[in-house]
Scaffold this active site. Structure first.
Site, PDB file in Angstrom:
ATOM      1  N   LEU A 248       0.969  16.591   0.923  1.00 32.23           N
ATOM      2  CA  LEU A 248       1.090  15.493  -0.037  1.00 32.23           C
ATOM      3  C   LEU A 248      -0.285  14.850  -0.145  1.00 32.23           C
ATOM      4  O   LEU A 248      -1.030  14.801   0.843  1.00 32.23           O
ATOM      5  CB  LEU A 248       2.116  14.461   0.443  1.00 32.23           C
ATOM      6  CG  LEU A 248       3.586  14.908   0.488  1.00 32.23           C
ATOM      7  CD1 LEU A 248       4.465  13.810   1.081  1.00 32.23           C
ATOM      8  CD2 LEU A 248       4.086  15.277  -0.906  1.00 32.23           C
ATOM      9  N   ASP A 249      -0.609  14.321  -1.325  1.00 34.65           N
ATOM     10  CA  ASP A 249      -1.882  13.618  -1.491  1.00 34.65           C
ATOM     11  C   ASP A 249      -1.902  12.387  -0.585  1.00 34.65           C
ATOM     12  O   ASP A 249      -0.844  11.849  -0.231  1.00 34.65           O
ATOM     13  CB  ASP A 249      -2.056  13.159  -2.944  1.00 34.65           C
ATOM     14  CG  ASP A 249      -2.103  14.339  -3.905  1.00 34.65           C
ATOM     15  OD1 ASP A 249      -2.442  15.445  -3.462  1.00 34.65           O
ATOM     16  OD2 ASP A 249      -1.788  14.125  -5.093  1.00 34.65           O
ATOM     17  N   GLN A 250      -3.091  11.885  -0.323  1.00 29.97           N
ATOM     18  CA  GLN A 250      -3.175  10.731   0.596  1.00 29.97           C
ATOM     19  C   GLN A 250      -2.397   9.529   0.072  1.00 29.97           C
ATOM     20  O   GLN A 250      -1.817   8.777   0.836  1.00 29.97           O
ATOM     21  CB  GLN A 250      -4.640  10.381   0.929  1.00 29.97           C
ATOM     22  CG  GLN A 250      -5.512   9.885  -0.212  1.00 29.97           C
ATOM     23  CD  GLN A 250      -5.314   8.421  -0.542  1.00 29.97           C
ATOM     24  OE1 GLN A 250      -4.741   7.664   0.265  1.00 29.97           O
ATOM     25  NE2 GLN A 250      -5.755   8.004  -1.714  1.00 29.97           N
TER      26      GLN A 250
END
Ligand code: URA
Length: 245
Positions: A102-104
């Site tokens: 998942l993106d930050q």
């Protein structure tokens, strides 16, 4: 299996560390003190404790984390904290990996495991395991946007338009989207290709499994057998639609 090997397999340290723990009387098996590192045990259902901390033998680790924003899915993060900093040392010693990324700034359901086959199954787009996201958009959601996402949007570097498996508006600015793949920034790129923009992104389901409401942000838990079964493959196992809010 010999007790020191069991402890090592569960992430309690090196072979030598585990032998020492046992010899120095730190380890109970099923409530009984064991001091011989080579004593044999049946791993299945074995419960043991180290310095009073209880463990159950698990051949493989399968766990879910409620990922907070501001954490990277990397062991060597560049600009943010690492999601691995939210896990205990025993799991890090077992070399669990993120199952997909998942993106930050994305929150929600993140799986970890040390079972290579499980990781492969859940990251392969061929297996058609739906990932469900709740998206807050910059611009209002129109029926045309929903139709466009369902019909497929063309992303750079993709040979063909990528359709959402399911898509519906939850409110004026929020929608729920199910996708089969886990391509880089996929949801953000799909919304951008449809002339909108993701303001916040939360993954709430994978397959038929829904992030438990009582798993607080930053907390993790072992997946129970029925939860692992719910992660199964195919549209028939998509999670039930979440209530509109
Ligand atoms: N799609 C994105 O754009 N970001 C994520 O973190 C997950 C899916």
């Amino acid at each position: 299996m010999q007790l020191f090997r069991i402890l090592q397999s569960q992430g309690l340290g090196s072979r030598r560390d585990c032998r020492d723990l046992i010899r120095r009387q730190h380890v109970l098996c099923d409530g009984v003190l064991v001091t011989d590192p080579e004593q044999e045990f049946d791993c299945e259902n074995l419960r043991f404790s180290v310095d009073g901390q209880a463990y159950r033998y698990r051949q493989y680790a399968y766990l879910v984390l409620h990922k907070p924003a501001g954490y990277e899915c990397s062991r060597q993060p560049r600009d943010h904290l690492s999601v691995f900093s939210l896990l205990p040392e025993t799991l890090l010693n077992r070399a669990v990996q993120c199952v997909g990324r998942l993106d930050q700034d994305t929150t929600g359901l993140l799986l970890f495991s040390d079972d290579g086959r499980f990781i492969h199954t859940h990251t392969s787009p061929k297996k058609q395991i739906g990932k469900t996201y709740q998206v807050t958009c910059k611009h209002p959601i129109t029926p045309e946007l929903v139709e466009q996402l369902l019909a497929g949007v063309q992303l750079h570097d993709e040979p063909a338009p990528l359709p959402a498996r399911q898509c519906r508006a939850l409110s004026e600015y929020r929608l729920e989207l199910v996708i089969n793949e886990g391509k880089y920034h996929q949801v953000k790129r799909m919304l951008a290709a449809a002339s909108n923009r993701v303001e916040s992104l939360h993954r709430c389901g994978i397959g038929g499994y829904v992030l438990p409401v009582d798993l607080t942000v930053g907390a993790w838990k072992w997946l129970a057998p029925d939860e692992l079964a719910a992660l199964k493959i195919g549209p028939e196992n998509d999670p039930p639609p979440s209530p509109k809010s």
